[in-house]
Design an enzyme around this catalytic site. Structure first.
Site, PDB file in Angstrom:
ATOM      1  N   SER A 144      45.200  37.797  41.099  1.00 17.19           N
ATOM      2  CA  SER A 144      43.785  38.171  41.229  1.00 17.19           C
ATOM      3  C   SER A 144      43.145  37.230  42.248  1.00 17.19           C
ATOM      4  CB  SER A 144      43.067  38.002  39.896  1.00 17.19           C
ATOM      5  OG  SER A 144      41.660  38.065  40.065  1.00 17.19           O
ATOM      6  N   TYR A 158      42.243  33.767  31.620  1.00 21.96           N
ATOM      7  CA  TYR A 158      42.584  34.777  32.628  1.00 21.96           C
ATOM      8  C   TYR A 158      42.798  34.111  33.986  1.00 21.96           C
ATOM      9  CZ  TYR A 158      42.235  39.054  35.446  1.00 21.96           C
ATOM     10  OH  TYR A 158      42.492  40.082  36.326  1.00 21.96           O
TER      11      TYR A 158
HETATM   12  N1  NAD Z   1      40.362  45.639  37.584  1.00 16.63           N
HETATM   13  C1  NAD Z   1      40.142  44.545  38.269  1.00 16.63           C
HETATM   14  O1  NAD Z   1      39.025  44.282  38.728  1.00 16.63           O
HETATM   15  C2  NAD Z   1      41.258  43.585  38.558  1.00 16.63           C
HETATM   16  C3  NAD Z   1      41.054  42.571  39.503  1.00 16.63           C
HETATM   17  C4  NAD Z   1      42.072  41.666  39.772  1.00 16.63           C
HETATM   18  C5  NAD Z   1      43.274  41.788  39.093  1.00 16.63           C
HETATM   19  N2  NAD Z   1      43.452  42.778  38.173  1.00 16.63           N
HETATM   20  C6  NAD Z   1      44.732  42.843  37.486  1.00 16.63           C
HETATM   21  O2  NAD Z   1      45.333  44.087  37.756  1.00 16.63           O
HETATM   22  C7  NAD Z   1      46.207  44.452  36.684  1.00 16.63           C
HETATM   23  C8  NAD Z   1      45.883  45.858  36.247  1.00 16.63           C
HETATM   24  O3  NAD Z   1      44.541  45.896  35.830  1.00 16.63           O
HETATM   25  P1  NAD Z   1      43.733  47.250  35.663  1.00 16.63           P
HETATM   26  O4  NAD Z   1      42.352  46.933  36.032  1.00 16.63           O
HETATM   27  O5  NAD Z   1      44.438  48.365  36.314  1.00 16.63           O
HETATM   28  O6  NAD Z   1      43.803  47.367  34.053  1.00 16.63           O
HETATM   29  P2  NAD Z   1      43.776  48.614  33.060  1.00 16.63           P
HETATM   30  O7  NAD Z   1      43.234  48.095  31.781  1.00 16.63           O
HETATM   31  O8  NAD Z   1      43.169  49.816  33.690  1.00 16.63           O
HETATM   32  O9  NAD Z   1      45.351  48.922  32.859  1.00 16.63           O
HETATM   33  C9  NAD Z   1      46.195  47.988  32.274  1.00 16.63           C
HETATM   34  C10 NAD Z   1      47.408  48.705  31.694  1.00 16.63           C
HETATM   35  O10 NAD Z   1      48.256  47.718  31.101  1.00 16.63           O
HETATM   36  C11 NAD Z   1      48.679  48.199  29.839  1.00 16.63           C
HETATM   37  N3  NAD Z   1      48.971  47.065  28.952  1.00 16.63           N
HETATM   38  C12 NAD Z   1      48.077  46.213  28.380  1.00 16.63           C
HETATM   39  N4  NAD Z   1      48.723  45.330  27.596  1.00 16.63           N
HETATM   40  C13 NAD Z   1      50.053  45.627  27.687  1.00 16.63           C
HETATM   41  C14 NAD Z   1      51.220  45.079  27.116  1.00 16.63           C
HETATM   42  N5  NAD Z   1      51.177  44.043  26.237  1.00 16.63           N
HETATM   43  N6  NAD Z   1      52.415  45.633  27.415  1.00 16.63           N
HETATM   44  C15 NAD Z   1      52.487  46.691  28.276  1.00 16.63           C
HETATM   45  N7  NAD Z   1      51.423  47.252  28.849  1.00 16.63           N
HETATM   46  C16 NAD Z   1      50.210  46.723  28.559  1.00 16.63           C
HETATM   47  C17 NAD Z   1      47.531  49.044  29.331  1.00 16.63           C
HETATM   48  O11 NAD Z   1      47.959  49.966  28.311  1.00 16.63           O
HETATM   49  C18 NAD Z   1      47.068  49.731  30.606  1.00 16.63           C
HETATM   50  O12 NAD Z   1      47.765  50.939  30.829  1.00 16.63           O
HETATM   51  C19 NAD Z   1      46.006  43.391  35.609  1.00 16.63           C
HETATM   52  O13 NAD Z   1      47.039  42.417  35.705  1.00 16.63           O
HETATM   53  C20 NAD Z   1      44.676  42.787  35.970  1.00 16.63           C
HETATM   54  O14 NAD Z   1      44.536  41.469  35.516  1.00 16.63           O
HETATM   55  C21 NAD Z   1      42.473  43.674  37.894  1.00 16.63           C
END
Ligand code: NAD
Length: 259
Positions: A144, A158
């Site tokens: 991130s 986080y």
């Molecule tokens: N959305 C943002 O602004 C953002 C910014 C920077 C980084 N990220 C990172 O991007 C990645 C994806 O985030 P997103 O926003 O698409 O999230 P999201 O919540 O839309 O999707 C996350 C997915 O991970 C799955 N998941 C959660 N816990 C799990 C586990 N224990 N085992 C297997 N699957 C699991 C969930 O079921 C879901 O399908 C994450 O690592 C997040 O930290 C997101």
């Protein structure tokens, strides 16, 4: 253009939602076979049907904190499609109980470290033997922008977990650079996904505070991250490894943002 990862096998964790889901769709469009590892079984099974059936997509129920389940995920990719070429280790959580260090208890800290950081260690450890044997592979770990910048609106575990993902990716990229395996960290800025919506739904002021710092004045769409992941997965990024790949709308380059 299609076919940029034609015939490759990709494993995507967290592939049922947000960035992971957009990436699964993009990978399939570009000719890959994809194994999704997630805990959302209903969404996972529906995706297999939607994206062309088991010839193209397989869903595996995986809690990414479990070594046995992660090992089985990568074994499924190898057994089903014959190789493990791309690993997008992306599943992560951002729960509200992870907040300022003053308010975050040890259980909340540990849960986020397990799901966001230990999971990436487990996925890399499971993927690497296949890739080293093939002498080819691209690992993309989702960190991130908070891995490289501090936020006054803190989520302490986080941010620390994403710092760990970034430095682990860098080290693996260096270690395996001469063996055909590339490892890069994707560092997204804020993306319009359920994870972000959940975090900001209860706190409009917090969302507005984040947006002030984005030069582009908006959050990213998941498809914009998927395109970046596709680039890192494909041979188009063949001279890139151990990289901090920031896709952040200009956040990390800004001192003052336009109004
Ligand atoms: N959305 C943002 O602004 C953002 C910014 C920077 C980084 N990220 C990172 O991007 C990645 C994806 O985030 P997103 O926003 O698409 O999230 P999201 O919540 O839309 O999707 C996350 C997915 O991970 C799955 N998941 C959660 N816990 C799990 C586990 N224990 N085992 C297997 N699957 C699991 C969930 O079921 C879901 O399908 C994450 O690592 C997040 O930290 C997101």
């Amino acid at each position: 253009m299609a076919g940029r990862i034609e015939g490759r096998t990709a494993v995507v964790t967290g592939g049922c939602s947000g960035i992971g889901l957009a990436t699964v769709r993009r990978f399939v469009e570009e000719g890959a076979r994809v194994v999704i590892g997630d805990i959302d079984d209903a969404a996972g099974e529906a995706l297999v049907t939607e994206l062309g059936g088991p010839e193209v997509v397989t869903y595996v129920h995986v809690d990414v904190t479990s070594k046995e389940e992660v090992d089985a995920l990568f074994r499924t990719a190898k057994d089903t499609y014959g190789s493990v070429d791309i690993a997008f280790n992306n599943a992560g959580i951002s729960p509200p109980e992870d907040d300022s260090i003053l308010d975050t208890d040890l259980d909340a800290w540990r849960r986020v470290q397990e799901v966001n950081l230990t999971s990436v260690y487990l996925c890399c450890k499971a993927a690497l033997p296949y890739m080293l044997e093939q002498k080819r592979g691209s690992i993309i770990n989702t960190a991130s922008f908070v891995a490289v910048m501090g936020a006054a609106t803190s989520q302490i575990s986080y941010s620390a977990s994403k710092g760990g993902v970034l430095s682990m990716s860098r080290e693996l990229g260096v270690q395996f650079a001469r063996e055909g395996v590339r490892v890069n960290a994707l560092c997204p800025g804020p993306v319009n996904t359920p994870l972000l919506k959940e975090l900001f739904a209860s706190d409009a002021e917090r969302a507005a505070r984040r947006l002030v710092h984005v030069p582009m004045g908006r959050f990213a769409e998941p498809e914009e991250m998927a395109n970046a992941v596709l680039f890192l997965a494909s041979d188009e990024s063949s001279f890139m490894t151990a990289n901090t790949f920031l896709v952040d709308g200009g956040i990390s380059g800004a001192y003052v943002t336009p109004l």
